[in-house]
Design a protein around this motif. Structure first.
Motif, short mmCIF file in Angstrom:
data_model
loop_
_atom_site.label_atom_id
_atom_site.label_comp_id
_atom_site.label_asym_id
_atom_site.label_seq_id
_atom_site.Cartn_x
_atom_site.Cartn_y
_atom_site.Cartn_z
N VAL A 2 12.67 8.56 55.21
CA VAL A 2 12.02 8.44 53.91
C VAL A 2 10.70 7.68 54.05
O VAL A 2 10.62 6.66 54.72
CB VAL A 2 12.93 7.70 52.92
CG1 VAL A 2 12.20 7.49 51.60
CG2 VAL A 2 14.23 8.48 52.71
N GLN A 3 9.68 8.25 53.43
CA GLN A 3 8.38 7.57 53.39
C GLN A 3 7.83 7.62 51.98
O GLN A 3 7.88 8.66 51.33
CB GLN A 3 7.39 8.24 54.34
CG GLN A 3 7.56 7.84 55.80
CD GLN A 3 6.37 8.27 56.65
OE1 GLN A 3 5.95 9.42 56.60
NE2 GLN A 3 5.82 7.34 57.41
N LEU A 4 7.32 6.50 51.55
CA LEU A 4 6.57 6.41 50.30
C LEU A 4 5.20 5.86 50.67
O LEU A 4 5.10 4.77 51.23
CB LEU A 4 7.26 5.48 49.30
CG LEU A 4 8.69 5.83 48.89
CD1 LEU A 4 9.24 4.77 47.95
CD2 LEU A 4 8.74 7.20 48.23
N CYS A 22 1.54 7.82 44.71
CA CYS A 22 2.59 7.51 45.67
C CYS A 22 3.23 8.83 46.08
O CYS A 22 3.89 9.48 45.26
CB CYS A 22 3.62 6.57 45.07
SG CYS A 22 5.11 6.34 46.06
N ALA A 23 3.01 9.21 47.32
CA ALA A 23 3.54 10.47 47.84
C ALA A 23 4.84 10.19 48.59
O ALA A 23 4.87 9.34 49.48
CB ALA A 23 2.53 11.12 48.78
N ALA A 24 5.88 10.90 48.22
CA ALA A 24 7.20 10.69 48.81
C ALA A 24 7.55 11.83 49.75
O ALA A 24 7.19 12.99 49.50
CB ALA A 24 8.25 10.57 47.72
N SER A 25 8.26 11.49 50.79
CA SER A 25 8.77 12.51 51.71
C SER A 25 10.10 12.03 52.28
O SER A 25 10.40 10.83 52.27
CB SER A 25 7.78 12.78 52.85
OG SER A 25 7.53 11.61 53.59
N GLY A 26 10.93 13.01 52.73
CA GLY A 26 12.20 12.65 53.33
C GLY A 26 13.31 12.35 52.36
O GLY A 26 14.38 11.85 52.78
N LEU A 27 13.10 12.64 51.09
CA LEU A 27 14.16 12.42 50.09
C LEU A 27 14.03 13.48 49.00
O LEU A 27 12.93 14.01 48.78
CB LEU A 27 14.08 11.02 49.50
CG LEU A 27 13.06 10.68 48.41
CD1 LEU A 27 13.33 9.31 47.84
CD2 LEU A 27 11.66 10.84 48.88
N ASN A 77 6.02 15.95 44.73
CA ASN A 77 6.72 14.75 45.23
C ASN A 77 5.85 13.51 45.10
O ASN A 77 5.77 12.67 46.01
CB ASN A 77 7.14 14.92 46.69
CG ASN A 77 8.31 15.86 46.86
OD1 ASN A 77 8.80 16.44 45.89
ND2 ASN A 77 8.77 16.03 48.08
N THR A 78 5.19 13.39 43.96
CA THR A 78 4.22 12.31 43.78
C THR A 78 4.41 11.66 42.42
O THR A 78 4.64 12.33 41.42
CB THR A 78 2.80 12.84 43.92
OG1 THR A 78 2.62 13.43 45.22
CG2 THR A 78 1.77 11.71 43.76
N SER A 95 3.07 -1.57 44.71
CA SER A 95 3.99 -0.80 45.55
C SER A 95 4.82 0.14 44.69
O SER A 95 5.22 -0.24 43.58
CB SER A 95 4.93 -1.73 46.32
OG SER A 95 4.22 -2.60 47.17
N CYS A 96 5.10 1.31 45.23
CA CYS A 96 6.01 2.20 44.53
C CYS A 96 7.39 2.10 45.19
O CYS A 96 7.52 1.68 46.35
CB CYS A 96 5.51 3.64 44.54
SG CYS A 96 5.47 4.43 46.15
N ALA A 97 8.40 2.49 44.43
CA ALA A 97 9.76 2.38 44.92
C ALA A 97 10.59 3.51 44.32
O ALA A 97 10.28 4.01 43.23
CB ALA A 97 10.37 1.03 44.54
N ALA A 98 11.65 3.88 45.04
CA ALA A 98 12.52 4.98 44.61
C ALA A 98 13.94 4.49 44.43
O ALA A 98 14.46 3.74 45.27
CB ALA A 98 12.48 6.10 45.67
N HIS A 99 14.55 4.95 43.35
CA HIS A 99 15.91 4.55 42.99
C HIS A 99 16.69 5.79 42.64
O HIS A 99 16.30 6.52 41.72
CB HIS A 99 15.84 3.58 41.81
CG HIS A 99 17.17 3.14 41.29
ND1 HIS A 99 17.33 2.74 39.99
CD2 HIS A 99 18.39 3.05 41.87
CE1 HIS A 99 18.60 2.41 39.79
NE2 HIS A 99 19.25 2.58 40.91
#
Length: 124
Positions: A2-4, A22-27, A77-78, A95-99
């Motif tokens: 996972v990368q943010l 915030c671009a997310a990958s791996g989730l 994914n952003t 910072s961004c975060a994922a829950h």
């Protein structure tokens, strides 16, 4: 993994605007609520904004209500944080975060993944 990855920070004059991404990958992004938090030097991390996985529910810290807008594009994914009427007190690392939940939360302890952050500096 996972990368943010946050981007869009920088130096801006008071009263100006910035858009953070915030671009997310791996989730599986579309089943994660996303949040933005910030931390200024010598201060505790604080909640800024959060958005549910559908984008239909948002939360804001009182101090940014009416000035900041959180949004997301699940196809890209952003997640974004549009900031306007910035003032020097907004200076911080954002910072961004994922829950993994269908809602949104102000509690940073509930978030599973975090980005490295992007610096926002507002000059007076």
């Amino acid at each position: 993994q996972v990368q943010l990855v946050e981007s869009g920070g920088g130096l801006v004059q008071a009263g100006g605007s910035l858009r953070l991404s915030c671009a997310a990958s791996g989730l599986p992004f579309s089943v994660y609520a996303m949040g933005w938090f910030r931390q200024a030097p010598g201060k505790e991390r604080e909640f800024v904004a959060a958005i549910s996985w559908s984008g239909g529910y948002t939360l804001y810290a009182e101090i940014v209500k009416g000035r900041f807008t959180i949004s997301r594009d699940n196809a890209k994914n952003t997640v974004y944080l549009h900031m306007k009427s910035l003032n020097p007190e907004d200076t911080a690392v954002y910072s961004c975060a994922a829950h993994r939940t269908n809602s949104a939360s102000v509690n940073y302890n509930l978030y599973d993944y975090w980005g490295q952050g992007t610096q926002v500096t507002v000059s007076s």
